[in-house]
Design an enzyme around this catalytic site. Structure first.
Site, PDB file in Angstrom:
ATOM      1  NE  ARG A   1      -4.434   2.434   2.989  1.00 20.42           N
ATOM      2  CZ  ARG A   1      -4.387   1.398   3.833  1.00 20.42           C
ATOM      3  NH1 ARG A   1      -3.504   1.362   4.787  1.00 20.42           N
ATOM      4  NH2 ARG A   1      -5.243   0.442   3.713  1.00 20.42           N
TER       5      ARG A   1
ATOM      6  CG  ASP B   1      -9.330  -2.411  -4.044  1.00 12.20           C
ATOM      7  OD1 ASP B   1      -8.689  -1.955  -3.084  1.00 12.20           O
ATOM      8  OD2 ASP B   1     -10.238  -3.256  -3.903  1.00 12.20           O
TER       9      ASP B   1
ATOM     10  NE  ARG C   1      -3.671  -0.547  -0.009  1.00 15.30           N
ATOM     11  CZ  ARG C   1      -4.843  -0.541   0.615  1.00 15.30           C
ATOM     12  NH1 ARG C   1      -5.164  -1.502   1.432  1.00 15.30           N
ATOM     13  NH2 ARG C   1      -5.698   0.421   0.390  1.00 15.30           N
TER      14      ARG C   1
ATOM     15  CE1 TYR D   1     -13.433  -6.192   2.099  1.00 14.87           C
ATOM     16  CE2 TYR D   1     -11.881  -7.643   1.005  1.00 14.87           C
ATOM     17  CZ  TYR D   1     -12.145  -6.654   1.932  1.00 14.87           C
ATOM     18  OH  TYR D   1     -11.138  -6.150   2.693  1.00 14.87           O
TER      19      TYR D   1
ATOM     20  NE  ARG E   1      -9.103   8.449  -5.621  1.00 15.90           N
ATOM     21  CZ  ARG E   1      -9.525   7.778  -4.557  1.00 15.90           C
ATOM     22  NH1 ARG E   1      -8.703   6.996  -3.918  1.00 15.90           N
ATOM     23  NH2 ARG E   1     -10.766   7.868  -4.145  1.00 15.90           N
TER      24      ARG E   1
HETATM   25  O1  1CP Z   1       0.070   0.459  -2.864  1.00 17.32           O
HETATM   26  C1  1CP Z   1      -1.136   0.568  -3.068  1.00 17.32           C
HETATM   27  O2  1CP Z   1      -1.907   1.271  -2.379  1.00 17.32           O
HETATM   28  C2  1CP Z   1      -1.618  -0.176  -4.268  1.00 17.32           C
HETATM   29  C3  1CP Z   1      -3.053  -0.200  -4.420  1.00 17.32           C
HETATM   30  C4  1CP Z   1      -3.933  -1.091  -3.572  1.00 17.32           C
HETATM   31  C5  1CP Z   1      -3.773  -2.439  -3.207  1.00 17.32           C
HETATM   32  C6  1CP Z   1      -2.566  -3.324  -3.387  1.00 17.32           C
HETATM   33  C7  1CP Z   1      -5.201  -0.664  -3.129  1.00 17.32           C
HETATM   34  C8  1CP Z   1      -5.743   0.699  -3.290  1.00 17.32           C
HETATM   35  N1  1CP Z   1      -5.843  -1.752  -2.587  1.00 17.32           N
HETATM   36  C9  1CP Z   1      -4.990  -2.833  -2.603  1.00 17.32           C
HETATM   37  C10 1CP Z   1      -5.260  -4.207  -2.177  1.00 17.32           C
HETATM   38  C11 1CP Z   1      -6.397  -4.469  -1.276  1.00 17.32           C
HETATM   39  N2  1CP Z   1      -7.648  -3.911  -1.281  1.00 17.32           N
HETATM   40  C12 1CP Z   1      -6.366  -5.466  -0.282  1.00 17.32           C
HETATM   41  C13 1CP Z   1      -5.203  -6.383  -0.033  1.00 17.32           C
HETATM   42  C14 1CP Z   1      -4.140  -5.669   0.717  1.00 17.32           C
HETATM   43  C15 1CP Z   1      -4.449  -5.362   2.153  1.00 17.32           C
HETATM   44  O3  1CP Z   1      -4.776  -6.307   2.905  1.00 17.32           O
HETATM   45  O4  1CP Z   1      -4.323  -4.198   2.526  1.00 17.32           O
HETATM   46  C16 1CP Z   1      -7.608  -5.470   0.361  1.00 17.32           C
HETATM   47  C17 1CP Z   1      -8.028  -6.360   1.516  1.00 17.32           C
HETATM   48  C18 1CP Z   1      -8.420  -4.493  -0.268  1.00 17.32           C
HETATM   49  C19 1CP Z   1      -9.815  -4.176   0.037  1.00 17.32           C
HETATM   50  C20 1CP Z   1      -9.959  -2.725   0.353  1.00 17.32           C
HETATM   51  N3  1CP Z   1     -10.015  -1.759  -0.604  1.00 17.32           N
HETATM   52  C21 1CP Z   1      -9.988  -2.109   1.602  1.00 17.32           C
HETATM   53  C22 1CP Z   1      -9.915  -2.823   2.969  1.00 17.32           C
HETATM   54  C23 1CP Z   1     -11.249  -2.881   3.631  1.00 17.32           C
HETATM   55  C24 1CP Z   1     -11.256  -3.836   4.825  1.00 17.32           C
HETATM   56  O5  1CP Z   1     -11.820  -4.934   4.688  1.00 17.32           O
HETATM   57  O6  1CP Z   1     -10.691  -3.463   5.874  1.00 17.32           O
HETATM   58  C25 1CP Z   1     -10.102  -0.738   1.398  1.00 17.32           C
HETATM   59  C26 1CP Z   1     -10.210   0.372   2.421  1.00 17.32           C
HETATM   60  C27 1CP Z   1     -10.103  -0.529  -0.011  1.00 17.32           C
HETATM   61  C28 1CP Z   1     -10.135   0.761  -0.741  1.00 17.32           C
HETATM   62  C29 1CP Z   1      -8.829   1.182  -1.284  1.00 17.32           C
HETATM   63  N4  1CP Z   1      -7.977   0.390  -2.044  1.00 17.32           N
HETATM   64  C30 1CP Z   1      -6.869   1.133  -2.424  1.00 17.32           C
HETATM   65  C31 1CP Z   1      -7.048   2.452  -1.890  1.00 17.32           C
HETATM   66  C32 1CP Z   1      -6.092   3.590  -2.090  1.00 17.32           C
HETATM   67  C33 1CP Z   1      -8.265   2.457  -1.181  1.00 17.32           C
HETATM   68  C34 1CP Z   1      -8.900   3.637  -0.445  1.00 17.32           C
HETATM   69  C35 1CP Z   1      -9.765   4.346  -1.420  1.00 17.32           C
HETATM   70  C36 1CP Z   1     -10.697   5.335  -0.851  1.00 17.32           C
HETATM   71  O7  1CP Z   1     -11.160   5.158   0.289  1.00 17.32           O
HETATM   72  O8  1CP Z   1     -10.964   6.279  -1.592  1.00 17.32           O
END
Ligand code: 1CP
Length: 364
Positions: free
Chosen positions: A46, A91, A42, A166, A55
């Protein structure tokens, strides 16, 4: 990234240079490295102000479907921190949305699914995907590979259990209770769902590999919720099918989950080249469980980055030391960067990992 074009510098003379001979890919393949490679799960988005700016008025899923934005966001942490690898900005739910599932990524929550999966009929409506369903990912990867030069790009996808969680829960869950209830109560439906998700994940990773990524990571973030016996019975066959489907693709495969201390050896059996380890299991202990045939990735607690620098430094030293027990070590966090992390601390960690691990380059 190499800037030398004269060919007079010995290391740049090496005809094998390029992402496939980068410290990151070499460590994944358990080959000698000039320094321990480091990247952060991530790392894109972030904590970065330049990410928040880009964004500001674009929804998450829309940003994943715009190759210009994906390229810029993926490059931001590479420019800023000098990490050894980029990870594609996307994602885990992107391919599931492309397969026809009605979902959104809600700010502050995460993925939310309109009609949680309960029936075989719903599973059958989740259709397999082709390159055309995710052409924006193909395009973004090609743009990035051209921009990144010698820096490898990591592609990724969600593993069947984490994706299923999910789809069945309808959104993020702490206990994964509905998912487990379906798994235990309707095993046939479970295997139909996980099998379809494995197909989609494999196709999604293939698109990224064909477009030029240098490695892939399979995120099974929530697999640690399962016992070893249940993981083996309900999850391992599906994750192993994805990893086996990429065995001939020529790029290292990383397999990661959180809270997987008791699953490390079984996750290793799923067939990846590198097993990701969270902060709960020291890397020397993890290596004992995973065995000598796989590299490890990890495992700084993301919360440590919020502590004063001397604490961070001591932990980085400890992890590098314990990582020496592994046949290959990619430095990373034990899970994703927390949004409140000071980006400058990430930059300092990259420099420290490189400094402490640099030794005489042995290319044997
Ligand atoms: O480096 C990076 O940020 C690359 C992009 C990336 C990756 C690798 C994003 C962007 N998501 C992910 C993978 C991802 N997404 C995982 C596996 C990694 C991990 O465990 O952290 C998972 C479980 C998700 C699902 C997801 N998408 C969540 C978690 C929710 C939970 O169950 O707690 C969330 C908050 C998202 C949204 C998301 N994905 C990525 C971003 C930047 C965001 C936030 C977007 C927003 O809120 O606008």
């Amino acid at each position: 990234m190499t800037t030398d074009t004269t060919g007079t510098v010995a290391r740049d003379d090496d005809p094998r240079r390029g992402p496939a001979d980068s410290p990151f890919v070499r460590a994944c393949r358990r080959r000698p490295v000039p320094h321990t490679p480091v990247w952060f799960m991530r790392q894109a988005g972030r904590s970065l102000p330049e990410y928040r700016q880009i964004r500001a008025n674009v929804a998450m899923l829309e940003s994943c479907r715009r190759p210009d934005l994906v390229t810029e966001i993926t490059l931001q942490p590479v420019r800023r921190h000098g990490v050894d690898a980029a990870i594609l900005f996307s994602d885990i739910v992107v391919p599931v949305a492309a397969a026809g599932v009605d979902l959104d990524i809600v700010p502050g929550t995460g993925p939310v699914v309109a009609e949680p999966v309960r029936t075989l009929d719903q599973v059958e409506k989740i259709r397999p995907i082709t390159r055309d369903d995710v052409s924006y990912v193909d395009e973004a990867v090609r743009l990035l590979v051209a921009e990144l030069g010698d820096t490898p790009l990591i592609g990724f996808a969600g593993a069947p259990f984490t994706l299923a969680s999910y789809l069945v829960e309808g959104g993020p869950s702490r206990t994964h209770a509905k998912t487990k209830a379906l798994m235990y109560g309707q095993p046939e439906l479970w295997h139909a769902l996980a099998g379809r998700l494995a197909e989609i994940t494999l196709a999604f990773l293939r698109v990224q590999i064909d477009a030029g990524v240098s490695a892939v990571q399979l995120f099974d973030s929530w697999a640690g919720a399962l016992s070893e016996a249940d993981y083996r019975r309900f999850v391992l066959p599906h994750s192993a099918a994805v990893l086996a489907g990429l065995a001939d693709a020529g790029v290292p495969r990383i397999h990661f989950g959180v809270g997987t201390g008791e699953l490390l050896s079984t996750m290793g059996e799923a067939g990846a080249d590198v097993v990701g380890v969270d902060w709960r299991t020291p890397l020397d202990v993890a290596t004992g469980r995973i065995g000598p045939d796989r590299a490890v990735q990890g495992n700084l607690d993301p919360c440590v980055l919020l502590a004063p620098w001397p604490v961070v430094e001591a932990e980085v030293r400890r992890i590098l030391e314990q990582g020496r027990a592994a046949p290959g070590h990619v430095f990373n966090l034990g899970h994703g960067v927390l949004p409140e992390t000071d980006p400058d601390v990430l930059t300092r960690v990259v420099a420290l990992v490189h400094e402490l691990s640099a030794g005489p380059a042995d290319q044997g």
